[in-house]
Design a protein around this motif. Structure first.
Motif, short mmCIF file in Angstrom:
data_model
loop_
_atom_site.label_atom_id
_atom_site.label_comp_id
_atom_site.label_asym_id
_atom_site.label_seq_id
_atom_site.Cartn_x
_atom_site.Cartn_y
_atom_site.Cartn_z
N GLN A 148 11.62 18.09 -2.44
CA GLN A 148 10.91 17.29 -3.44
C GLN A 148 10.58 15.89 -2.95
O GLN A 148 9.46 15.40 -3.13
N GLN A 149 11.55 15.24 -2.30
CA GLN A 149 11.33 13.87 -1.85
C GLN A 149 10.29 13.79 -0.74
O GLN A 149 9.44 12.90 -0.75
N ALA A 204 7.91 16.02 -0.14
CA ALA A 204 6.61 16.40 -0.72
C ALA A 204 6.01 15.24 -1.50
O ALA A 204 4.79 14.98 -1.40
N ALA A 205 6.83 14.53 -2.25
CA ALA A 205 6.32 13.39 -3.02
C ALA A 205 5.83 12.28 -2.09
O ALA A 205 4.78 11.66 -2.34
N ALA A 206 6.55 12.01 -1.01
CA ALA A 206 6.14 10.97 -0.06
C ALA A 206 4.84 11.35 0.63
O ALA A 206 3.95 10.51 0.81
N ALA A 258 2.53 13.39 -0.53
CA ALA A 258 1.45 13.42 -1.52
C ALA A 258 0.89 12.03 -1.78
O ALA A 258 -0.28 11.89 -2.18
N ARG A 259 1.69 10.98 -1.54
CA ARG A 259 1.21 9.61 -1.75
C ARG A 259 0.30 9.11 -0.64
O ARG A 259 -0.34 8.08 -0.78
N ALA A 295 10.84 9.29 4.05
CA ALA A 295 11.55 9.99 2.97
C ALA A 295 12.85 10.58 3.48
O ALA A 295 13.89 10.51 2.80
#
Length: 176
Positions: free
Chosen positions: A104-105, A107-109, A111-112, A153
């Motif tokens: 999750q971490q 992927a979130a980084a 995606a930004r 991340a």
């Protein structure tokens, strides 16, 4: 699959407990000289002593028991993906992180990062030796930025530079 193993183990345990209690009750009744409580023991004994080993029923029961045993053995011997991963660092202190948290971490980084869409992050390997793979829709020139974002991340999660990272970007589809 671990949930299925737990449910199967619980069911087997309950069946063995109930079966053991019934057998103990029947043994107690037989010892006291009373008639069987639940099981028609005389009929069973007669059937068991007259059924030959070459009977189809014996063969099918043996094959079913062997297949069930092999299935349980195979499910226990299979390596499952660990839910927790060891973090490298001081060997005297062992820290772990959840696999899902890493996914999750990262992927979130990723995606930004500008121009990156639909990141998919996988964590591969064993608990003590693992690596991360990132797949996303982006132009190839975004690879260094995606790699830096994923590394940042992972650093925030205390995963050092010795944890492998593989980035694979594919050209985004254009909408006509």
């Amino acid at each position: 699959m671990p949930t299925v193993n737990r449910l199967a183990s619980a069911l087997l345990g309950i069946l063995l407990l109930v079966g053991g209690l019934v057998v103990a009750a029947e043994a107690g009744a037989a010892w006291a000289g009373r008639a069987p409580l639940l099981l028609p023991l005389r009929e069973w004994y007669q059937r068991l002593t007259t059924t030959p080993l070459s009977s189809r029923v014996v063969l099918l029961a043996s094959v079913a028991a062997a297949l069930a045993g092999l299935l349980v053995l195979a499910s226990q011997l299979r390596r499952w993906r660990p839910k927790e991963l060891d973090l490298p660092g001081d060997p005297t202190v062992m820290w772990r992180v959840q696999r899902r948290t890493v996914q999750q971490q990262v992927a979130a980084a990723v995606a930004r990062v500008s121009g990156v869409g639909q990141p998919k992050v996988g964590v591969h390997g064993r608990r003590s030796a693992w690596s991360v793979s990132v797949a996303a829709d982006a132009r190839a020139d975004r690879t260094p930025e995606v790699t830096r974002a994923a590394r940042r991340a992972m650093t925030r999660l205390s995963a050092g530079d010795d944890v492998g990272l593989r980035v694979a970007l594919s050209e985004p589809r254009r909408v006509a």
